[in-house]
Scaffold this motif. Structure first.
Motif: not given
Length: 292
Positions: A259-280
């Motif tokens: 199922e390609g589970i090892e790469r499931v996050l490739d297309h799962a994160i919706i928050t752009p890099k510049e808007h991500r909380d560094p602590e999170m």
């Protein structure tokens, strides 16, 4: 990706230790999400690296709603686990699935409501697919192993209804879940399976039936006493099942899951890099460091 298996085993009610392990050592792993259920037991079995974690801790001191599921999955990921096999006691919602049956679960319905269900949240949002929540390859290995240890019955495929607990069902609830088409009922596989998917870890579940819940009029209603009677026999067979899975893995080079589970996050994160909380983002180092 390494072609080496590291098998993670999460043991449920009645399964607090595994037999036949070599090079055994315990290790405390601290995570950004708090402490896991207990120390990880690292060992080898038939030449395969294995990490065991009893989800209720030794002595069954942690109830289902108080298990730190996020810490458990994070700790297993940090320990290098490549695949997770869950072993759980459960109730049957089907006449054809009597106590002593091992069900190789392939679907879940999550009715829990008092648990943290995602590693992601404010500051970094992700949505992973759960359409097929179980790794078909690992489930097939578990089914093959289950047939080898000869429980009362092996049933491949089935839907696990995850309830909050810690109380058992009312009759009305039990009949409702049967009407919905559920096969087994338990308290612990959710959000465990969801978190394993977010961690890009293939996951499979063997539900070991101990009772008929409370829907069956000619059977005693489920209680801890009659559950414990079946648990003892199931636990011995569960240990043998893990041994058989390890034997299969020892002969099989590891490749990416079907199922390609090892790469499931490739297309799962919706928050752009510049808007991500560094602590999170820092808390997600083990879970999502590959993509973050």
């Amino acid at each position: 990706m390494s072609d080496k298996w590291v098998l993670g085993i999460i043991g449920g009610s009645g399964l607090y230790a595994l037999e036949g392990l070599e090079d055994v050592r315990k290790e405390r792993v601290h995570t950004p999400w708090g402490e896991p259920s207990g120390p990880l037991v690292k060992a080898r079995l038939h030449g395969v690296d294995l990490v065991f974690l009893p989800r209720h801790d030794e002595g069954h001191r942690i109830p289902p709603s108080h298990i730190n599921y996020r810490a458990n999955i994070d700790a297993l990921k940090r320990a290098g686990v490549t695949d997770i096999l869950s072993l759980s006691a459960c109730g049957s919602l089907r006449e054809a699935l009597p106590p002593g049956t091992f069900v190789i679960v392939d679907q879940f319905v999550d009715r829990t409501f008092a648990r943290e269900k995602s590693f992601f949240g404010l500051g970094c949002v992700a949505h992973v697919s759960m359409a097929d929540p179980v790794c078909s390859r690992l489930a097939a290995m578990a089914a093959h192993a289950a047939r080898a240890v000869k429980p009362k019955k092996v049933h491949e495929g089935g839907t696990y209804l995850a309830m909050e607990g810690p109380q058992f069902s009312t009759k009305a609830e039990s009949h409702l879940y049967r009407d919905w088409g559920m096969d087994v009922i338990g308290m612990t596989n959710m959000p465990e399976a969801k978190l394993a998917r977010e961690a890009e870890l293939p996951y499979a579940s063997v539900a070991m039936i101990t009772d008929f819940d409370c829907w069956k009029v000619d059977e005693p209603h489920v209680d801890v006493t009659n559950v414990l009677e079946v648990l003892h026999d199931n636990a011995a067979k569960a240990c043998a099942l893990v041994s058989e899975v390890a034997k299969t893995m020892s002969k099989t080079p590891r490749s990416p899951s079907p199922e390609g589970i090892e790469r499931v996050l490739d297309h799962a994160i919706i928050t752009p890099k510049e808007h991500r909380d560094p602590e999170m983002v820092s808390k997600l180092d083990a879970i999502a460091g590959r993509v973050l």
